[in-house]
Design a protein around this motif. Structure first.
Motif, short mmCIF file in Angstrom:
data_model
loop_
_atom_site.label_atom_id
_atom_site.label_comp_id
_atom_site.label_asym_id
_atom_site.label_seq_id
_atom_site.Cartn_x
_atom_site.Cartn_y
_atom_site.Cartn_z
N THR A 194 0.81 -1.22 0.00
CA THR A 194 0.00 0.00 0.00
C THR A 194 0.84 1.27 0.00
O THR A 194 0.52 2.23 -0.70
CB THR A 194 -0.96 0.02 1.21
OG1 THR A 194 -0.18 -0.05 2.42
CG2 THR A 194 -1.91 -1.15 1.17
N GLN A 216 0.81 4.08 -2.97
CA GLN A 216 0.40 5.46 -2.71
C GLN A 216 1.42 6.48 -3.21
O GLN A 216 1.08 7.63 -3.47
CB GLN A 216 0.16 5.66 -1.21
CG GLN A 216 -1.09 4.97 -0.71
CD GLN A 216 -1.31 5.15 0.78
OE1 GLN A 216 -1.20 6.25 1.29
NE2 GLN A 216 -1.63 4.06 1.48
N LEU A 221 0.41 8.09 -6.49
CA LEU A 221 -0.74 8.98 -6.58
C LEU A 221 -0.30 10.38 -7.00
O LEU A 221 0.75 10.86 -6.58
CB LEU A 221 -1.46 9.06 -5.23
CG LEU A 221 -2.23 7.82 -4.78
CD1 LEU A 221 -2.69 7.98 -3.33
CD2 LEU A 221 -3.44 7.58 -5.68
N ILE A 234 -7.87 7.98 1.88
CA ILE A 234 -7.47 6.75 1.20
C ILE A 234 -7.98 5.54 1.98
O ILE A 234 -8.51 4.58 1.40
CB ILE A 234 -5.93 6.68 1.06
CG1 ILE A 234 -5.43 7.83 0.18
CG2 ILE A 234 -5.51 5.34 0.46
CD1 ILE A 234 -3.91 7.92 0.12
N ARG A 267 -10.65 2.96 0.35
CA ARG A 267 -10.25 1.57 0.12
C ARG A 267 -11.15 0.61 0.87
O ARG A 267 -11.48 -0.48 0.36
CB ARG A 267 -8.78 1.35 0.48
CG ARG A 267 -8.45 1.49 1.95
CD ARG A 267 -6.98 1.29 2.23
NE ARG A 267 -6.61 -0.12 2.20
CZ ARG A 267 -5.55 -0.60 2.85
NH1 ARG A 267 -4.77 0.21 3.54
NH2 ARG A 267 -5.27 -1.88 2.81
N THR A 279 -11.06 15.36 -1.39
CA THR A 279 -11.02 14.13 -2.19
C THR A 279 -10.89 14.45 -3.67
O THR A 279 -11.18 13.61 -4.53
CB THR A 279 -12.31 13.30 -1.97
OG1 THR A 279 -13.46 14.11 -2.29
CG2 THR A 279 -12.41 12.82 -0.53
N LEU A 328 -9.26 12.18 -6.46
CA LEU A 328 -9.95 11.03 -7.06
C LEU A 328 -10.47 11.33 -8.46
O LEU A 328 -10.88 10.41 -9.18
CB LEU A 328 -11.12 10.60 -6.16
CG LEU A 328 -10.72 10.01 -4.80
CD1 LEU A 328 -11.95 9.76 -3.95
CD2 LEU A 328 -9.93 8.72 -4.99
N ASN A 373 -5.24 8.02 -10.42
CA ASN A 373 -5.46 7.86 -8.99
C ASN A 373 -6.59 6.88 -8.71
O ASN A 373 -6.53 6.11 -7.75
CB ASN A 373 -5.77 9.21 -8.34
CG ASN A 373 -4.55 10.11 -8.29
OD1 ASN A 373 -3.43 9.68 -8.50
ND2 ASN A 373 -4.77 11.39 -8.02
N VAL A 392 -6.32 3.62 -6.33
CA VAL A 392 -7.23 3.43 -5.20
C VAL A 392 -8.04 2.14 -5.39
O VAL A 392 -8.33 1.44 -4.41
CB VAL A 392 -8.15 4.65 -5.03
CG1 VAL A 392 -9.22 4.37 -3.98
CG2 VAL A 392 -7.34 5.88 -4.61
#
Length: 288
Positions: free
Chosen positions: A19, A23, A26, A35, A39, A199, A202, A207, A211
């Motif tokens: 993870t 990340q 991103l 995140i 997730r 956020t 996103l 990204n 995610v």
């Protein structure tokens, strides 16, 4: 055979260890709590949709108390851990949270299921925790913030509590529907963070793919593997084996991100591997 159960847990921890590296790819600023919330939502709701369409929930007996406790522990782990890291630094926050989880798990087993810790588990856990401490030593400036340390301890307790409570769920339910319900509830519990934190990252397609990986592979698949192993091995052993997570993260940091490890950190890697191997080898030969 119990050997497979230990392998499933190790694979789960290795997926969790990806993870941090994922990340780093991103684009833009992404708050760790968003995140974590996203997730859990992707992982939980994705599995829930699957089990609902497959009819796996029809007639299922659901121990709602243990499910709710499992979901609460998993939801609490996210803000406790990320807040601890923010207050007291990555090194201290990670070592206290991840290193304390096996100890908390052993205590919970002794208090709740009256299972005395085995000497091999104690030795392997001490080796792995020592390795974890050496691995993260000198990673950043130490900021021993008392509140941060307390939050890290609560994170360790939350993860140990999740392992204990979800094992009771798995005694009644199949793995897939159990994980689906627990993580869907955890995702709902963390949704408020998405209302107050940014956020906007996103909106970037790249990204979203990252995610999605975190939700489907590092959460859904990882916890399915962890729960499959947890059905047949003690929760304390499963939590100790989960220390393969920082080990995987560190190795990926070197191989993919280009980080470097000191000789002390490589000693920590060796001790972590030794502690994990000792536990798995002992069980494999049926000496427990």
């Amino acid at each position: 055979m119990q050997t497979k159960a230990y392998i499933w847990v190790l694979f789960a921890a290795m997926l969790w260890g990806t993870t941090g590296t994922a990340q780093t790819f991103l684009v833009g600023d992404a708050h760790p709590l968003t995140i974590g919330a996203v997730r859990l939502a992707i992982g939980g709701f994705g599995l829930l949709l699957f089990v609902w369409l497959s009819g796996a929930l029809r007639g299922a007996r659901i121990p709602w108390l243990w499910v709710a406790l499992s979901a609460m522990c998993m939801a609490l782990f996210q803000p406790f851990f990320f807040s601890a890291v923010q207050l007291t630094g990555v090194a201290i926050g990670t070592v206290v949270a991840i290193g304390s989880a096996p100890a908390f798990s052993g205590v919970l087993e002794a208090l709740i299921v009256k299972r005395r810790p085995e000497r091999v588990w104690v030795l392997s856990t001490l080796l792995a925790i020592t390795g974890c401490i050496l691995l993260f030593a000198n990673r950043d400036n130490y900021i021993v913030d008392p509140i941060g340390v307390l939050l890290a301890l609560l994170a360790g307790l939350s993860f140990a509590g999740y392992a204990m409570c979800s094992k009771n769920v798995l005694g009644v339910m199949d793995v897939v529907p159990a994980v689906a319900i627990i993580f869907s509830l955890s995702g709902v519990g963390l949704m408020p963070f998405l209302l107050f934190l940014d956020t906007g990252y996103l909106a970037e397609p790249r990204n979203l793919l990252i995610v999605a990986y975190l939700g489907l592979a590092a959460t859904s698949l990882a916890y399915l593997l962890f729960s499959s192993g947890l059905k047949t091995i003690p929760s304390s052993s499963a939590v100790t084996l989960s220390l393969a997570e920082p080990l995987t993260a560190s190795i990926l940091g070197v191989a993919v991100v280009g980080e470097t490890l000191s000789g002390q950190s490589w000693t920590g890697v060796a001790l972590l591997l030794g502690g994990i191997a000792l536990l798995a080898f002992r069980k494999e030969n049926g000496k427990a």
